[in-house]
Design a protein around this motif. Sequence first.
Motif, PDB file in Angstrom:
ATOM      1  N   HIS A   1       0.851  -1.185   0.000  1.00 52.92           N
ATOM      2  CA  HIS A   1       0.000   0.000   0.000  1.00 52.92           C
ATOM      3  C   HIS A   1       0.894   1.246   0.000  1.00 52.92           C
ATOM      4  CE1 HIS A   1      -4.165   1.435   0.708  1.00 52.92           C
ATOM      5  NE2 HIS A   1      -3.535   2.535   1.092  1.00 52.92           N
ATOM      6  N   PRO A   2       0.475   2.332  -0.667  1.00 49.26           N
ATOM      7  CA  PRO A   2       1.266   3.561  -0.633  1.00 49.26           C
ATOM      8  C   PRO A   2       1.207   4.207   0.753  1.00 49.26           C
ATOM      9  CG  PRO A   2      -0.748   3.903  -1.888  1.00 49.26           C
ATOM     10  CD  PRO A   2      -0.675   2.443  -1.590  1.00 49.26           C
ATOM     11  N   VAL A   3       2.364   4.272   1.416  1.00 50.67           N
ATOM     12  CA  VAL A   3       2.440   4.760   2.800  1.00 50.67           C
ATOM     13  C   VAL A   3       3.479   5.864   2.912  1.00 50.67           C
ATOM     14  CG1 VAL A   3       3.117   4.154   5.165  1.00 50.67           C
ATOM     15  CG2 VAL A   3       1.664   2.597   3.832  1.00 50.67           C
ATOM     16  N   THR A   4       3.094   6.929   3.599  1.00 48.98           N
ATOM     17  CA  THR A   4       4.020   7.991   3.989  1.00 48.98           C
ATOM     18  C   THR A   4       4.066   8.033   5.507  1.00 48.98           C
ATOM     19  OG1 THR A   4       3.697   9.351   2.016  1.00 48.98           O
ATOM     20  CG2 THR A   4       4.390  10.503   4.021  1.00 48.98           C
ATOM     21  N   VAL A   5       5.253   8.161   6.048  1.00 47.43           N
ATOM     22  CA  VAL A   5       5.435   8.216   7.499  1.00 47.43           C
ATOM     23  C   VAL A   5       5.802   9.637   7.903  1.00 47.43           C
ATOM     24  CG1 VAL A   5       6.905   7.486   9.427  1.00 47.43           C
ATOM     25  CG2 VAL A   5       6.088   5.802   7.765  1.00 47.43           C
ATOM     26  N   VAL A   6       5.147  10.133   8.958  1.00 50.88           N
ATOM     27  CA  VAL A   6       5.526  11.412   9.564  1.00 50.88           C
ATOM     28  C   VAL A   6       6.040  11.114  10.964  1.00 50.88           C
ATOM     29  CG1 VAL A   6       4.764  13.701  10.305  1.00 50.88           C
ATOM     30  CG2 VAL A   6       3.796  12.671   8.231  1.00 50.88           C
ATOM     31  N   GLU A   7       7.328  11.299  11.159  1.00 50.40           N
ATOM     32  CA  GLU A   7       7.980  11.060  12.457  1.00 50.40           C
ATOM     33  C   GLU A   7       8.067  12.380  13.204  1.00 50.40           C
ATOM     34  OE1 GLU A   7       9.029  10.119  15.570  1.00 50.40           O
ATOM     35  OE2 GLU A   7       9.570   8.283  14.462  1.00 50.40           O
ATOM     36  N   MET A   8       7.353  12.468  14.360  1.00 54.38           N
ATOM     37  CA  MET A   8       7.320  13.698  15.139  1.00 54.38           C
ATOM     38  C   MET A   8       8.095  13.590  16.447  1.00 54.38           C
ATOM     39  SD  MET A   8       3.432  15.055  14.391  1.00 54.38           S
ATOM     40  CE  MET A   8       3.886  16.784  14.623  1.00 54.38           C
ATOM     41  N   GLY A   9       8.839  12.501  16.589  1.00 53.76           N
ATOM     42  CA  GLY A   9       9.691  12.338  17.754  1.00 53.76           C
ATOM     43  C   GLY A   9      11.157  12.472  17.380  1.00 53.76           C
ATOM     44  N   TRP A  10      12.022  11.947  18.236  1.00 48.93           N
ATOM     45  CA  TRP A  10      13.448  11.986  17.941  1.00 48.93           C
ATOM     46  C   TRP A  10      13.731  11.064  16.762  1.00 48.93           C
ATOM     47  CZ3 TRP A  10      17.433  14.952  19.044  1.00 48.93           C
ATOM     48  CH2 TRP A  10      18.723  14.496  18.771  1.00 48.93           C
ATOM     49  N   PRO A  11      14.348  11.570  15.701  1.00 48.54           N
ATOM     50  CA  PRO A  11      14.575  10.740  14.510  1.00 48.54           C
ATOM     51  C   PRO A  11      15.768   9.803  14.706  1.00 48.54           C
ATOM     52  CG  PRO A  11      15.434  12.950  14.146  1.00 48.54           C
ATOM     53  CD  PRO A  11      14.792  12.967  15.502  1.00 48.54           C
ATOM     54  N   SER A  12      15.499   8.523  14.716  1.00 48.61           N
ATOM     55  CA  SER A  12      16.579   7.532  14.799  1.00 48.61           C
ATOM     56  C   SER A  12      17.092   7.250  13.391  1.00 48.61           C
ATOM     57  CB  SER A  12      16.041   6.246  15.410  1.00 48.61           C
ATOM     58  OG  SER A  12      15.181   5.591  14.486  1.00 48.61           O
ATOM     59  N   GLY A  13      17.962   6.275  13.281  1.00 52.47           N
ATOM     60  CA  GLY A  13      18.458   5.866  11.963  1.00 52.47           C
ATOM     61  C   GLY A  13      17.518   4.918  11.242  1.00 52.47           C
ATOM     62  N   TRP A  14      16.451   4.483  11.917  1.00 57.67           N
ATOM     63  CA  TRP A  14      15.523   3.521  11.310  1.00 57.67           C
ATOM     64  C   TRP A  14      14.717   4.181  10.208  1.00 57.67           C
ATOM     65  CZ3 TRP A  14       9.994   3.726  11.720  1.00 57.67           C
ATOM     66  CH2 TRP A  14       9.335   2.613  11.185  1.00 57.67           C
ATOM     67  N   ARG A  15      14.666   3.505   9.054  1.00 58.59           N
ATOM     68  CA  ARG A  15      13.814   3.922   7.951  1.00 58.59           C
ATOM     69  C   ARG A  15      13.072   2.688   7.447  1.00 58.59           C
ATOM     70  NH1 ARG A  15      15.028   7.817  10.023  1.00 58.59           N
ATOM     71  NH2 ARG A  15      15.780   9.803   9.197  1.00 58.59           N
ATOM     72  N   PRO A  16      11.754   2.700   7.497  1.00 64.21           N
ATOM     73  CA  PRO A  16      10.985   1.506   7.133  1.00 64.21           C
ATOM     74  C   PRO A  16      11.105   1.188   5.645  1.00 64.21           C
ATOM     75  CG  PRO A  16       9.537   3.392   7.505  1.00 64.21           C
ATOM     76  CD  PRO A  16      10.901   3.820   7.923  1.00 64.21           C
ATOM     77  N   VAL A  17      11.141  -0.089   5.378  1.00 71.61           N
ATOM     78  CA  VAL A  17      11.241  -0.562   3.992  1.00 71.61           C
ATOM     79  C   VAL A  17       9.915  -0.330   3.277  1.00 71.61           C
ATOM     80  CG1 VAL A  17      11.592  -2.601   2.541  1.00 71.61           C
ATOM     81  CG2 VAL A  17      12.951  -2.291   4.634  1.00 71.61           C
ATOM     82  N   GLY A  18       9.993   0.197   2.072  1.00 67.71           N
ATOM     83  CA  GLY A  18       8.819   0.253   1.206  1.00 67.71           C
ATOM     84  C   GLY A  18       7.983   1.505   1.277  1.00 67.71           C
ATOM     85  N   VAL A  19       8.269   2.430   2.202  1.00 68.44           N
ATOM     86  CA  VAL A  19       7.425   3.627   2.288  1.00 68.44           C
ATOM     87  C   VAL A  19       7.742   4.584   1.141  1.00 68.44           C
ATOM     88  CG1 VAL A  19       7.175   3.441   4.785  1.00 68.44           C
ATOM     89  CG2 VAL A  19       8.996   4.869   3.839  1.00 68.44           C
ATOM     90  N   ARG A  20       6.726   5.367   0.726  1.00 67.10           N
ATOM     91  CA  ARG A  20       6.922   6.325  -0.352  1.00 67.10           C
ATOM     92  C   ARG A  20       7.735   7.529   0.114  1.00 67.10           C
ATOM     93  NH1 ARG A  20       3.033   5.407  -4.405  1.00 67.10           N
ATOM     94  NH2 ARG A  20       2.662   3.155  -4.460  1.00 67.10           N
TER      95      ARG A  20
END
Length: 483
Positions: free
Chosen positions: A440-459
């Motif tokens: 599914h087309p997914v966009t993530v908005v991270e509003m906390g402390w940004p770690s190095g994690w980036r989810p696979v497959g997000v737009r």
Amino acid sequence: MPTDPGIRRLALGTLLAAFPGSTPPGWALDLLAEGLAGHTLFGRNVDHPDQVAATTAALRDARPEVLIAIDEEGGDVTRLAHATGSPYPGNAALGAVHDVALTERVYHAIGNDLMAVGVNVNLAPTVDVNTADDNPIIGTRAFGADPTRVAAHAAAAVTGLQTAGVAACAKHFPGHGATVADSHLELPTVDVPVELLRERDLPPFAAVVAAGTRAIMTAHIRVPALTGDDPATFSPAVLDDLLRGEYGFTGVVLTDALEMKGAAVAAGGIGPGAVRALAAGADLLCIGAQVDAELVEQVVAEITAALRDGRLDLARVEQAAERTAALAAWTRAAAPVRAAGTDLGYAAARRAVRVEGSLDGLGVPLVVQLFSASTIAEGRVPWGLGPHLNGTEQLRVVAAETDPEALRERAAGRPIVLVGRHLHRLPGGPELVESLAGSHPVTVVEMGWPSGWRPVGVRAFVTTYGASLANGRAAAEALHLTA
């Protein structure tokens, strides 16, 4: 030795209390008249600006030289705007923008807001260097993970506040940024050599001392190389030898709340903690948020007893009270510089937004906000995109209890925007994101402390570096979801 009333007044002159409600109770005013140094305001003391101004006026009527403190960091920690979220981005966003002049302007604006309602001490800025991605209590409250960058913004924040006439209190000495425990709940340990502290954690404190900060707050953390088994708040090696001796600080050393587990458990209670903090070199003791007349009297009795039995030296307590009185005198003599009201906070938050990937084709998505608990420092303050959306549908769900297929069905072909805080460590968060993004087309908005994690497959992966009202508006604008 002074007479009993003299001892009592001396002890009261080292205490920063608090009270419930939007109107100061009689005991809170009576203690001020007897010499209490001041009170801290929390969200429960704040209804609206006129009410806060009336509250501070009542406190000042009881004692003109009263210290009235508040935790107004901007970003995720706000008291004045606890009902809506702060109109300013926090330190992480300002550090991401990396414009020290902007940081000074934002903190000057915060100082203007505080002066307008009669608050004269801001328990800010947080100048910890957040080197632990999983730090549960600092995170977006920090200007970043680089000591040089944090030091530059810390000095700018102090200058901004104090030119507005509000005393700054930089925190949490000697640095809370490498912890993975919350000192509200336990005693965190930072087991590193002192030289690493000097390189990593202490440069921002050197910078705020050079900038003239009027106060510095202690951390309830254990640094075995300096403090042994005790928190820094009870350590002469930290407060006297390091902060005053090595770094040359001459202002007020203010403790973090003594009701916090990191201090209270180590000392065997708030009263004994007050004695130990004073003996170690602290000047102004923040009792905490849950304070009543009985608790203040217990602390005063403990300090008085310690003066009589030799656990506390009279000259040390007199020195603490004198420094606290000097801080109050500075606040009364300050000549604030006013700044014109602007949309500064929202403009700054927009500059902090980072987009990885593409937002093309987002259209009118389904917005899904993932529940995350608030820390004690933050309190229950609204966050997310909700107030800024142009009618776009939004759901609030618990990640670990949510079926990805149910969200796909609800989206009915629309893209999904997942909004969260600290998603990399949110229970069920990474799994939900990656399960959805696989088909599914997914966009993530991270509003906390940004770690190095980036989810696979997000737009796209959008980082706001905070969850204030300003950050939420900036994110909604970046996604073209505002009216």
